[in-house]
Design an enzyme around this catalytic site. Sequence first.
Site, PDB file in Angstrom:
ATOM      1  N   CYS A  35     -67.606 -30.293 -23.111  1.00 36.85           N
ATOM      2  CA  CYS A  35     -67.439 -31.268 -22.024  1.00 36.85           C
ATOM      3  C   CYS A  35     -67.878 -32.657 -22.499  1.00 36.85           C
ATOM      4  O   CYS A  35     -67.210 -33.245 -23.334  1.00 36.85           O
ATOM      5  CB  CYS A  35     -68.182 -30.808 -20.772  1.00 36.85           C
ATOM      6  SG  CYS A  35     -67.605 -31.616 -19.259  1.00 36.85           S
TER       7      CYS A  35
ATOM      8  N   HIS B 185     -65.714 -25.323 -20.052  1.00 37.50           N
ATOM      9  CA  HIS B 185     -67.032 -24.730 -20.312  1.00 37.50           C
ATOM     10  C   HIS B 185     -66.911 -23.250 -20.658  1.00 37.50           C
ATOM     11  O   HIS B 185     -67.145 -22.378 -19.806  1.00 37.50           O
ATOM     12  CB  HIS B 185     -67.936 -24.903 -19.083  1.00 37.50           C
ATOM     13  CG  HIS B 185     -68.414 -26.289 -18.876  1.00 37.50           C
ATOM     14  ND1 HIS B 185     -69.569 -26.782 -19.449  1.00 37.50           N
ATOM     15  CD2 HIS B 185     -67.888 -27.303 -18.155  1.00 37.50           C
ATOM     16  CE1 HIS B 185     -69.736 -28.048 -19.083  1.00 37.50           C
ATOM     17  NE2 HIS B 185     -68.741 -28.385 -18.304  1.00 37.50           N
TER      18      HIS B 185
ATOM     19  N   GLU C 235     -68.905 -21.585 -22.318  1.00 42.24           N
ATOM     20  CA  GLU C 235     -70.251 -21.008 -22.368  1.00 42.24           C
ATOM     21  C   GLU C 235     -70.737 -20.511 -21.014  1.00 42.24           C
ATOM     22  O   GLU C 235     -71.716 -19.755 -20.929  1.00 42.24           O
ATOM     23  CB  GLU C 235     -71.240 -22.031 -22.936  1.00 42.24           C
ATOM     24  CG  GLU C 235     -71.854 -23.002 -21.932  1.00 42.24           C
ATOM     25  CD  GLU C 235     -70.901 -24.065 -21.386  1.00 42.24           C
ATOM     26  OE1 GLU C 235     -71.363 -24.935 -20.625  1.00 42.24           O
ATOM     27  OE2 GLU C 235     -69.705 -24.044 -21.728  1.00 42.24           O
TER      28      GLU C 235
END
Length: 232
Positions: free
Chosen positions: A89, A175, A177
């Site tokens: 990001c 994202h 993660e």
Amino acid sequence: MREAVVIRHVAFEDLAAFADPIEQAGYAIRYRDAGIDDLTPEQAGGADLLVVLGGPIGADQDDLYPFLRAEREALRVRLAAGLPTLGICLGAQLMAAALGARVAPGPGKEIGWAPVALTDRGRAGPLRHLDHVPVLHWHGDAFDLPPGAERLAATPLCPNQAFALGRHALGFQFHPEADGRGFERWLIGHAVEIAATPGASVPALRADARRHGPGAAEAGRRCLAEWLGGLT
């Protein structure tokens, strides 16, 4: 043991699902909090892996957040040297800016869980694990594809959702993660932004995180593990 230096901009946007594959690849994780812990190009260059995480600020807001200048310079030096670097990001936006690409507000905000469309290059590499998987999006700014980079993924609103620079650098606008387990912190930390974004709501985002978070986390871990394995 090798060291992974992780630049964190807000406490709740941490490595999440990415922590396990990084540690399993033999790295000791050391967080550096932006604006608090100093980061010089020498410190960043000395890390075996540098990870720059997301945050709710603009990649070019140096007047408000002077530490961004040091982050971009550290990334510029590191990327020029071909050292392993990962951005998520805001981190990917800072990587793009350090490589000379434009970062600016996109046509609209993307907030929520949805899949990305992989390019041929994306399907041929570690991102293949994310194919058709709803992942978390949370951004208003976007970056142009940096010179020399390969586009890996896109959405209708954001044509550059991921890029690779050789084998050593990987940037995600979304994202991968995010695992849903700590998502309540996102809902609290971004409460004002959620309220100001048409179509976004806390209950819907919470429900989608419960539905999609575990699968996205597993796909994200496989993606990162494969990328890390290609560095050695």
